[in-house]
Design a protein around this motif. Structure first.
Motif, PDB file in Angstrom:
ATOM      1  N   PRO A   2       0.593  -1.217   0.037  1.00  0.00           N
ATOM      2  CA  PRO A   2      -0.095   0.030  -0.201  1.00  0.00           C
ATOM      3  C   PRO A   2       1.057   1.243  -0.212  1.00  0.00           C
ATOM      4  CG  PRO A   2      -0.037  -0.812   2.248  1.00  0.00           C
ATOM      5  CD  PRO A   2       0.806  -1.628   1.053  1.00  0.00           C
ATOM      6  N   ALA A   3       0.514   2.535  -0.161  1.00  0.00           N
ATOM      7  CA  ALA A   3       0.966   3.989   0.045  1.00  0.00           C
ATOM      8  C   ALA A   3       1.381   4.177   1.891  1.00  0.00           C
ATOM      9  CB  ALA A   3      -0.604   5.125  -0.292  1.00  0.00           C
ATOM     10  N   PRO A   4       2.690   4.498   1.568  1.00  0.00           N
ATOM     11  CA  PRO A   4       2.850   5.152   2.756  1.00  0.00           C
ATOM     12  C   PRO A   4       2.308   5.324   3.591  1.00  0.00           C
ATOM     13  CG  PRO A   4       4.186   5.510   1.050  1.00  0.00           C
ATOM     14  CD  PRO A   4       3.123   5.257   0.494  1.00  0.00           C
ATOM     15  N   VAL A   5       2.045   4.706   5.597  1.00  0.00           N
ATOM     16  CA  VAL A   5       1.624   5.664   6.332  1.00  0.00           C
ATOM     17  C   VAL A   5       2.219   7.142   6.633  1.00  0.00           C
ATOM     18  CG1 VAL A   5       0.949   5.263   8.751  1.00  0.00           C
ATOM     19  CG2 VAL A   5       1.035   2.874   7.178  1.00  0.00           C
ATOM     20  N   ASN A   6       1.070   7.565   6.406  1.00  0.00           N
ATOM     21  CA  ASN A   6       0.894   9.248   6.831  1.00  0.00           C
ATOM     22  C   ASN A   6       0.960   9.730   8.287  1.00  0.00           C
ATOM     23  OD1 ASN A   6       0.729  12.082   7.117  1.00  0.00           O
ATOM     24  ND2 ASN A   6      -0.521  12.069   5.583  1.00  0.00           N
ATOM     25  N   THR A   7       2.209   9.009   8.644  1.00  0.00           N
ATOM     26  CA  THR A   7       2.023   8.745  10.668  1.00  0.00           C
ATOM     27  C   THR A   7       1.849  10.707  11.207  1.00  0.00           C
ATOM     28  OG1 THR A   7       5.044   9.329  10.122  1.00  0.00           O
ATOM     29  CG2 THR A   7       4.046   7.385  10.388  1.00  0.00           C
ATOM     30  N   VAL A 121      -4.872  10.465 -12.608  1.00  0.00           N
ATOM     31  CA  VAL A 121      -4.478   8.940 -12.574  1.00  0.00           C
ATOM     32  C   VAL A 121      -3.090   9.271 -13.594  1.00  0.00           C
ATOM     33  CG1 VAL A 121      -4.647   6.596 -13.019  1.00  0.00           C
ATOM     34  CG2 VAL A 121      -6.738   8.111 -11.860  1.00  0.00           C
ATOM     35  N   GLY A 122      -2.130   9.810 -12.687  1.00  0.00           N
ATOM     36  CA  GLY A 122      -0.748   9.336 -13.147  1.00  0.00           C
ATOM     37  C   GLY A 122       0.233   8.850 -12.280  1.00  0.00           C
ATOM     38  N   SER A 123      -0.123   7.830 -11.978  1.00  0.00           N
ATOM     39  CA  SER A 123       0.290   7.898 -10.769  1.00  0.00           C
ATOM     40  C   SER A 123       2.294   6.672 -11.251  1.00  0.00           C
ATOM     41  CB  SER A 123      -0.009   6.067  -9.893  1.00  0.00           C
ATOM     42  OG  SER A 123      -0.454   5.069 -10.363  1.00  0.00           O
ATOM     43  N   ALA A 124       2.007   6.307 -12.201  1.00  0.00           N
ATOM     44  CA  ALA A 124       3.427   5.575 -13.358  1.00  0.00           C
ATOM     45  C   ALA A 124       4.562   6.247 -13.217  1.00  0.00           C
ATOM     46  CB  ALA A 124       3.344   4.974 -14.249  1.00  0.00           C
ATOM     47  N   LEU A 125       4.013   7.921 -13.681  1.00  0.00           N
ATOM     48  CA  LEU A 125       4.751   8.638 -13.471  1.00  0.00           C
ATOM     49  C   LEU A 125       5.361   9.441 -12.156  1.00  0.00           C
ATOM     50  CD1 LEU A 125       3.100  10.550 -16.714  1.00  0.00           C
ATOM     51  CD2 LEU A 125       4.975   9.334 -17.159  1.00  0.00           C
ATOM     52  N   ALA A 133       6.274   1.301  -8.005  1.00  0.00           N
ATOM     53  CA  ALA A 133       7.426   0.314  -7.232  1.00  0.00           C
ATOM     54  C   ALA A 133       6.348  -0.281  -6.434  1.00  0.00           C
ATOM     55  CB  ALA A 133       8.669   0.932  -6.506  1.00  0.00           C
ATOM     56  N   ILE A 134       4.846   0.762  -5.797  1.00  0.00           N
ATOM     57  CA  ILE A 134       3.887   0.412  -5.118  1.00  0.00           C
ATOM     58  C   ILE A 134       2.413  -0.065  -5.624  1.00  0.00           C
ATOM     59  CG2 ILE A 134       1.964   1.173  -3.328  1.00  0.00           C
ATOM     60  CD1 ILE A 134       4.604   3.848  -2.877  1.00  0.00           C
ATOM     61  N   PRO A 135       2.345  -1.218  -6.227  1.00  0.00           N
ATOM     62  CA  PRO A 135       1.313  -1.636  -6.790  1.00  0.00           C
ATOM     63  C   PRO A 135       0.229  -1.185  -6.630  1.00  0.00           C
ATOM     64  CG  PRO A 135       2.471  -3.234  -5.478  1.00  0.00           C
ATOM     65  CD  PRO A 135       3.700  -2.335  -5.546  1.00  0.00           C
ATOM     66  N   ASP A 136      -0.419  -1.175  -5.561  1.00  0.00           N
ATOM     67  CA  ASP A 136      -1.732  -0.578  -4.635  1.00  0.00           C
ATOM     68  C   ASP A 136      -1.634   0.821  -3.816  1.00  0.00           C
ATOM     69  OD1 ASP A 136      -2.050  -3.720  -4.747  1.00  0.00           O
ATOM     70  OD2 ASP A 136      -1.234  -3.783  -2.397  1.00  0.00           O
ATOM     71  N   TYR A 137      -0.798   1.645  -4.884  1.00  0.00           N
ATOM     72  CA  TYR A 137      -0.847   2.767  -4.582  1.00  0.00           C
ATOM     73  C   TYR A 137      -2.511   2.993  -4.665  1.00  0.00           C
ATOM     74  CZ  TYR A 137      -0.129   7.500  -4.436  1.00  0.00           C
ATOM     75  OH  TYR A 137       0.048   9.572  -4.469  1.00  0.00           O
ATOM     76  N   LEU A 138      -2.998   3.700  -5.951  1.00  0.00           N
ATOM     77  CA  LEU A 138      -4.145   3.557  -6.126  1.00  0.00           C
ATOM     78  C   LEU A 138      -5.438   3.634  -5.469  1.00  0.00           C
ATOM     79  CD1 LEU A 138      -3.932   3.467 -10.480  1.00  0.00           C
ATOM     80  CD2 LEU A 138      -3.398   5.348  -9.126  1.00  0.00           C
ATOM     81  N   THR A 139      -5.246   2.237  -5.039  1.00  0.00           N
ATOM     82  CA  THR A 139      -6.945   2.181  -4.105  1.00  0.00           C
ATOM     83  C   THR A 139      -6.002   2.657  -2.617  1.00  0.00           C
ATOM     84  OG1 THR A 139      -5.098  -0.310  -4.119  1.00  0.00           O
ATOM     85  CG2 THR A 139      -7.729  -0.099  -5.148  1.00  0.00           C
ATOM     86  N   THR A 140      -5.268   2.462  -2.547  1.00  0.00           N
ATOM     87  CA  THR A 140      -4.463   3.042  -0.950  1.00  0.00           C
ATOM     88  C   THR A 140      -3.935   4.453  -0.485  1.00  0.00           C
ATOM     89  OG1 THR A 140      -2.282   2.009  -0.890  1.00  0.00           O
ATOM     90  CG2 THR A 140      -3.902   0.459  -0.575  1.00  0.00           C
TER      91      THR A 140
END
Length: 257
Positions: A2-7, A121-125, A133-140
């Motif tokens: 998932p996307a990094p946790v926003n601490t 949606v342009g997360s690949a860039l 490298a974070i495959p679940d970025y869009l959903t998390t």
């Protein structure tokens, strides 16, 4: 993954009081030095500092590497700027001059992917996804975004309840300097009427269960804001700290000669 946790978001939402500093030097090397100071968070200023998306990205990279929790303040609520800031990896945004519930809603939707919003949606860039490298970025990603609305005018204060009614706004930051100017007391944020308006707003924000923020270099002002419930406390600006230290150092040795 998932996307990094926003601490920073989670600590603030848990009620912790966190101390931070503004970064206006627009220079990665100085940002990296600032990350060693021990502040809970550092804010890269894109409103009044000479920053663009490239300089903010460079500072964000060194701050992330140094383990600092980072906020980016954008110059305005332009959805294109919001999109770029999120794509370079910002997870906490401070948006200035928010004056209506409708504006707050548009800001929130600009930070979220469909169907909640309209972030492109342009997360690949994007650095935000570590370049895919974070495959679940869009959903998390949505869950880790923190939106702070900056209220700094009488119109903003009048709209505060409507802004707070939007669950997508994680917190509200009160800007004493601009508020003082709007109230006819430019340069005097400690004017009693201004200060009472600031403290009243902070109490209302915290009563609504949201993050309450403010910036001041006056220790007594900061103490009063903390007592009113502020838990996102900006206590300095790198430019003024550097300028003050340089002038004091020069003065000390010039007087001794």
């Amino acid at each position: 993954m998932p996307a990094p946790v926003n601490t920073l978001k989670h600590r603030l939402q848990a009620g912790e009081t966190l101390i931070g500093c503004w970064l206006g030097m627009a220079e990665p090397y100085l940002a990296e030095i600032s990350a060693t100071a021990g502040f809970d968070w550092l804010l890269i200023d894109g409103e009044h500092a000479p920053n663009d998306i490239r300089s903010m990205a460079a500072q964000l990279a060194v701050l992330d590497a140094g383990g600092a929790s980072t906020v980016i303040r954008l110059p305005d609520d332009d959805p294109a700027r919001i999109k770029q800031a999120l794509d370079i990896g910002a997870q906490t945004l401070l948006i200035p001059m928010v004056e209506s519930a409708g504006q707050a809603e548009r800001i929130y939707r600009a930070t979220r992917y469909p169907p909640l919003g309209f972030r492109g949606v342009g997360s690949a860039l994007a650095r935000a996804s570590k370049f895919a490298a974070i495959p679940d970025y869009l959903t998390t990603a949505d869950d880790q975004i923190c939106v702070l609305a900056q209220v700094e005018s009488r119109a903003g204060l009048q709209a505060l309840d409507g802004i707070l009614a939007n669950d997508g706004i994680d917190g509200v930051f009160i800007g004493p300097s601009d508020l003082a100017a709007d109230m006819g007391h430019i340069g005097r944020p400690a004017e009693p009427a201004v200060k009472e308006a600031v403290l009243d707003a902070l109490r209302r924000i915290r009563a609504a269960g949201r993050i309450a923020g403010v910036l001041s270099m006056d220790p007594a002002y900061i103490t009063d804001c903390r007592d009113a419930g502020a838990n996102f406390l900006g206590v300095g600006i790198d430019v003024t700290l550097f300028a003050g230290a340089m002038r004091a150092h020069a003065s000390k040795f010039k007087q001794s000669t």
